[in-house]
Design a protein around this motif. Structure first.
Motif, PDB file in Angstrom:
ATOM      1  N   GLU A  54       0.743  -1.041  -0.055  1.00 55.73           N
ATOM      2  CA  GLU A  54      -0.030  -0.212   0.042  1.00 55.73           C
ATOM      3  C   GLU A  54       0.874   1.388  -0.009  1.00 55.73           C
ATOM      4  O   GLU A  54       0.637   2.152  -0.810  1.00 55.73           O
ATOM      5  CB  GLU A  54      -0.847   0.074   1.240  1.00 55.73           C
ATOM      6  CG  GLU A  54      -2.140   0.786   1.138  1.00 55.73           C
ATOM      7  CD  GLU A  54      -3.164   0.620   2.187  1.00 55.73           C
ATOM      8  OE1 GLU A  54      -4.043   1.306   2.121  1.00 55.73           O
ATOM      9  OE2 GLU A  54      -2.928  -0.245   2.991  1.00 55.73           O
ATOM     10  N   MET A  55       1.863   1.294   0.873  1.00 56.07           N
ATOM     11  CA  MET A  55       2.845   2.360   0.958  1.00 56.07           C
ATOM     12  C   MET A  55       3.620   2.632  -0.359  1.00 56.07           C
ATOM     13  O   MET A  55       3.778   3.537  -1.027  1.00 56.07           O
ATOM     14  CB  MET A  55       4.075   2.188   1.844  1.00 56.07           C
ATOM     15  CG  MET A  55       3.508   2.663   3.221  1.00 56.07           C
ATOM     16  SD  MET A  55       5.014   2.730   4.520  1.00 56.07           S
ATOM     17  CE  MET A  55       5.006   0.842   4.655  1.00 56.07           C
ATOM     18  N   SER A  56       3.804   1.576  -1.082  1.00 58.45           N
ATOM     19  CA  SER A  56       4.615   1.578  -2.536  1.00 58.45           C
ATOM     20  C   SER A  56       3.438   1.674  -3.659  1.00 58.45           C
ATOM     21  O   SER A  56       3.859   1.753  -4.801  1.00 58.45           O
ATOM     22  CB  SER A  56       5.152   0.229  -2.835  1.00 58.45           C
ATOM     23  OG  SER A  56       6.207  -0.074  -1.866  1.00 58.45           O
ATOM     24  N   ARG A  57       2.167   2.066  -3.120  1.00 56.77           N
ATOM     25  CA  ARG A  57       1.166   2.026  -4.326  1.00 56.77           C
ATOM     26  C   ARG A  57       0.868   1.040  -4.964  1.00 56.77           C
ATOM     27  O   ARG A  57       0.502   1.260  -6.341  1.00 56.77           O
ATOM     28  CB  ARG A  57       1.342   3.421  -5.046  1.00 56.77           C
ATOM     29  CG  ARG A  57       1.238   4.764  -3.999  1.00 56.77           C
ATOM     30  CD  ARG A  57       1.313   5.966  -4.857  1.00 56.77           C
ATOM     31  NE  ARG A  57       2.437   6.485  -4.051  1.00 56.77           N
ATOM     32  CZ  ARG A  57       3.480   7.425  -4.575  1.00 56.77           C
ATOM     33  NH1 ARG A  57       3.191   7.400  -5.947  1.00 56.77           N
ATOM     34  NH2 ARG A  57       4.475   7.705  -4.251  1.00 56.77           N
ATOM     35  N   LEU A  58       1.058  -0.144  -4.672  1.00 56.30           N
ATOM     36  CA  LEU A  58       0.769  -1.368  -5.608  1.00 56.30           C
ATOM     37  C   LEU A  58      -0.682  -1.817  -5.349  1.00 56.30           C
ATOM     38  O   LEU A  58      -1.179  -2.508  -6.077  1.00 56.30           O
ATOM     39  CB  LEU A  58       1.951  -2.377  -5.407  1.00 56.30           C
ATOM     40  CG  LEU A  58       3.339  -1.900  -5.760  1.00 56.30           C
ATOM     41  CD1 LEU A  58       3.988  -3.363  -5.604  1.00 56.30           C
ATOM     42  CD2 LEU A  58       3.415  -1.689  -7.222  1.00 56.30           C
ATOM     43  N   VAL A  59      -0.983  -1.712  -4.192  1.00 57.48           N
ATOM     44  CA  VAL A  59      -2.511  -2.060  -3.580  1.00 57.48           C
ATOM     45  C   VAL A  59      -3.213  -0.540  -2.974  1.00 57.48           C
ATOM     46  O   VAL A  59      -2.476   0.049  -2.306  1.00 57.48           O
ATOM     47  CB  VAL A  59      -2.814  -3.205  -2.830  1.00 57.48           C
ATOM     48  CG1 VAL A  59      -2.181  -4.353  -3.511  1.00 57.48           C
ATOM     49  CG2 VAL A  59      -1.967  -2.810  -1.290  1.00 57.48           C
ATOM     50  N   THR A  60      -4.488  -0.511  -3.170  1.00 62.53           N
ATOM     51  CA  THR A  60      -5.137   0.586  -2.496  1.00 62.53           C
ATOM     52  C   THR A  60      -6.312  -0.310  -1.496  1.00 62.53           C
ATOM     53  O   THR A  60      -6.511  -1.215  -1.817  1.00 62.53           O
ATOM     54  CB  THR A  60      -5.707   1.511  -3.367  1.00 62.53           C
ATOM     55  OG1 THR A  60      -6.790   0.658  -4.132  1.00 62.53           O
ATOM     56  CG2 THR A  60      -4.732   1.967  -4.326  1.00 62.53           C
ATOM     57  N   ARG A  61      -6.902   0.739  -0.750  1.00 61.25           N
ATOM     58  CA  ARG A  61      -8.103   0.290   0.095  1.00 61.25           C
ATOM     59  C   ARG A  61      -9.103   1.324  -0.346  1.00 61.25           C
ATOM     60  O   ARG A  61      -8.985   2.533  -0.432  1.00 61.25           O
ATOM     61  CB  ARG A  61      -7.820   0.496   1.587  1.00 61.25           C
ATOM     62  CG  ARG A  61      -7.214  -0.630   2.166  1.00 61.25           C
ATOM     63  CD  ARG A  61      -6.952  -0.099   3.885  1.00 61.25           C
ATOM     64  NE  ARG A  61      -6.051  -0.929   4.145  1.00 61.25           N
ATOM     65  CZ  ARG A  61      -5.675  -2.254   4.891  1.00 61.25           C
ATOM     66  NH1 ARG A  61      -6.996  -2.696   4.750  1.00 61.25           N
ATOM     67  NH2 ARG A  61      -4.787  -2.724   5.106  1.00 61.25           N
ATOM     68  N   GLU A  62     -10.222   0.582  -0.767  1.00 55.47           N
ATOM     69  CA  GLU A  62     -11.449   1.270  -1.301  1.00 55.47           C
ATOM     70  C   GLU A  62     -12.365   0.606  -0.318  1.00 55.47           C
ATOM     71  O   GLU A  62     -12.926  -0.585  -0.458  1.00 55.47           O
ATOM     72  CB  GLU A  62     -11.483   1.106  -2.659  1.00 55.47           C
ATOM     73  CG  GLU A  62     -10.656   1.568  -3.524  1.00 55.47           C
ATOM     74  CD  GLU A  62     -10.913   1.274  -5.121  1.00 55.47           C
ATOM     75  OE1 GLU A  62     -11.805   0.805  -5.306  1.00 55.47           O
ATOM     76  OE2 GLU A  62      -9.974   1.462  -5.802  1.00 55.47           O
ATOM     77  N   GLU A  63     -13.253   1.512   0.514  1.00 52.27           N
ATOM     78  CA  GLU A  63     -14.147   1.131   1.111  1.00 52.27           C
ATOM     79  C   GLU A  63     -13.799   0.119   2.240  1.00 52.27           C
ATOM     80  O   GLU A  63     -14.704  -1.110   2.340  1.00 52.27           O
ATOM     81  CB  GLU A  63     -15.704   0.853   0.433  1.00 52.27           C
ATOM     82  CG  GLU A  63     -15.979   2.113  -0.242  1.00 52.27           C
ATOM     83  CD  GLU A  63     -16.992   1.592  -1.162  1.00 52.27           C
ATOM     84  OE1 GLU A  63     -17.856   0.514  -1.161  1.00 52.27           O
ATOM     85  OE2 GLU A  63     -17.433   2.544  -2.112  1.00 52.27           O
ATOM     86  N   GLY A  64     -12.529  -0.229   2.730  1.00 58.64           N
ATOM     87  CA  GLY A  64     -12.021  -0.971   3.500  1.00 58.64           C
ATOM     88  C   GLY A  64     -11.462  -2.417   2.593  1.00 58.64           C
ATOM     89  O   GLY A  64     -10.905  -3.223   3.360  1.00 58.64           O
ATOM     90  N   ARG A  65     -11.886  -2.383   1.418  1.00 57.77           N
ATOM     91  CA  ARG A  65     -11.501  -3.716   0.746  1.00 57.77           C
ATOM     92  C   ARG A  65     -10.128  -3.236  -0.123  1.00 57.77           C
ATOM     93  O   ARG A  65     -10.044  -2.278  -0.487  1.00 57.77           O
ATOM     94  CB  ARG A  65     -12.523  -3.789  -0.352  1.00 57.77           C
ATOM     95  CG  ARG A  65     -12.287  -5.238  -0.896  1.00 57.77           C
ATOM     96  CD  ARG A  65     -13.649  -5.587  -1.832  1.00 57.77           C
ATOM     97  NE  ARG A  65     -13.249  -6.627  -2.686  1.00 57.77           N
ATOM     98  CZ  ARG A  65     -13.865  -6.842  -3.681  1.00 57.77           C
ATOM     99  NH1 ARG A  65     -15.086  -6.235  -4.107  1.00 57.77           N
ATOM    100  NH2 ARG A  65     -13.641  -7.957  -4.316  1.00 57.77           N
ATOM    101  N   LEU A  66      -9.226  -4.180  -0.020  1.00 67.45           N
ATOM    102  CA  LEU A  66      -7.914  -4.197  -0.775  1.00 67.45           C
ATOM    103  C   LEU A  66      -8.108  -4.335  -2.140  1.00 67.45           C
ATOM    104  O   LEU A  66      -9.034  -5.399  -2.570  1.00 67.45           O
ATOM    105  CB  LEU A  66      -6.962  -5.260  -0.111  1.00 67.45           C
ATOM    106  CG  LEU A  66      -6.453  -5.132   1.131  1.00 67.45           C
ATOM    107  CD1 LEU A  66      -5.557  -6.389   1.776  1.00 67.45           C
ATOM    108  CD2 LEU A  66      -5.429  -3.860   1.075  1.00 67.45           C
ATOM    109  N   ARG A  67      -7.694  -3.651  -2.956  1.00 62.52           N
ATOM    110  CA  ARG A  67      -7.741  -3.678  -4.452  1.00 62.52           C
ATOM    111  C   ARG A  67      -6.309  -3.447  -4.872  1.00 62.52           C
ATOM    112  O   ARG A  67      -5.571  -2.669  -4.586  1.00 62.52           O
ATOM    113  CB  ARG A  67      -8.643  -2.554  -5.128  1.00 62.52           C
ATOM    114  CG  ARG A  67      -9.918  -2.573  -4.415  1.00 62.52           C
ATOM    115  CD  ARG A  67     -10.671  -3.346  -5.114  1.00 62.52           C
ATOM    116  NE  ARG A  67     -11.762  -2.990  -5.879  1.00 62.52           N
ATOM    117  CZ  ARG A  67     -12.741  -3.877  -6.340  1.00 62.52           C
ATOM    118  NH1 ARG A  67     -12.489  -5.183  -6.405  1.00 62.52           N
ATOM    119  NH2 ARG A  67     -13.781  -3.220  -7.027  1.00 62.52           N
ATOM    120  N   ALA A  68      -6.240  -4.217  -6.183  1.00 63.03           N
ATOM    121  CA  ALA A  68      -4.803  -3.813  -6.822  1.00 63.03           C
ATOM    122  C   ALA A  68      -4.764  -2.478  -7.606  1.00 63.03           C
ATOM    123  O   ALA A  68      -5.856  -2.034  -8.215  1.00 63.03           O
ATOM    124  CB  ALA A  68      -4.361  -5.097  -7.727  1.00 63.03           C
TER     125      ALA A  68
END
Length: 178
Positions: A54-68
């Motif tokens: 997430e810090m490296s911006r390879l995944v994000t959180r959208e509404e609490g859900r992990l997304r690539a």
């Protein structure tokens, strides 16, 4: 002037593996425990990996859900992975096919008598030249998730392949991560 006392975060191979697992399973709501089981990693290791990803911006959180973060992931794989995680080739071993010896690349290359790359794996059925996987649990994780296996094979082609292999792997990766 204020001095920061935090260490520079560093992306680890397992962070990329977790991000890839999330990318190929975007239709699933997947927990840290499930990710851990399917990647042969501990839940805490998966949690730490997602934080770094997430810090490296390879995944994000959208509404609490992990997304690539698919475009960022694609950019990192195509332009950085071979430098950050260089390939290590060893001797002849038994293992699981990767690179040009495995789908989706196998169909593009004539399979001759040369030794093809394999991830060392006691359960593997191929004999070839040892190519260290991105992370030790890659063969086990690939056996349980065919889409993840294909992405990891393509990454190995980018890390270890010749120009034509890298060109085809690039095209295949773009189609899977767009």
């Amino acid at each position: 002037m204020t001095t920061l006392r935090h260490k520079q975060p560093v992306l680890k191979p397992q962070d990329l593996l977790v991000a890839l697992k999330i990318a190929v399973n975007e239709d699933r709501v997947i927990t840290f425990a499930e990710l851990g089981r399917e990647l042969s990693m501990s839940t805490s290791e998966v949690h730490a990996a997602t934080q770094r990803a997430e810090m490296s911006r390879l995944v994000t959180r959208e509404e609490g859900r992990l997304r690539a973060a698919r475009l960022s992931l694609q950019e990192f794989i195509l332009h950085g992975v071979k430098y950050v995680f260089p390939v290590l080739v060893g001797g002849i071993t038994r293992g699981m096919a990767t690179g040009i010896a495995a789908p989706p690349l196998k169909k593009f290359f004539a399979q001759n008598e040369t030794l093809n790359p394999v991830w060392p794996d006691s359960r593997g059925e191929e004999r070839g030249l040892s190519l260290q996987p991105l992370y030790p649990s890659v063969p086990a994780a690939a056996r349980t998730d065919y889409h993840l296996y294909e992405i990891l094979v393509l990454i190995d082609a980018l890390r270890a392949g010749a120009a034509r292999e890298r060109e085809i792997a690039t095209s295949e990766l773009i189609s899977r991560l767009s």
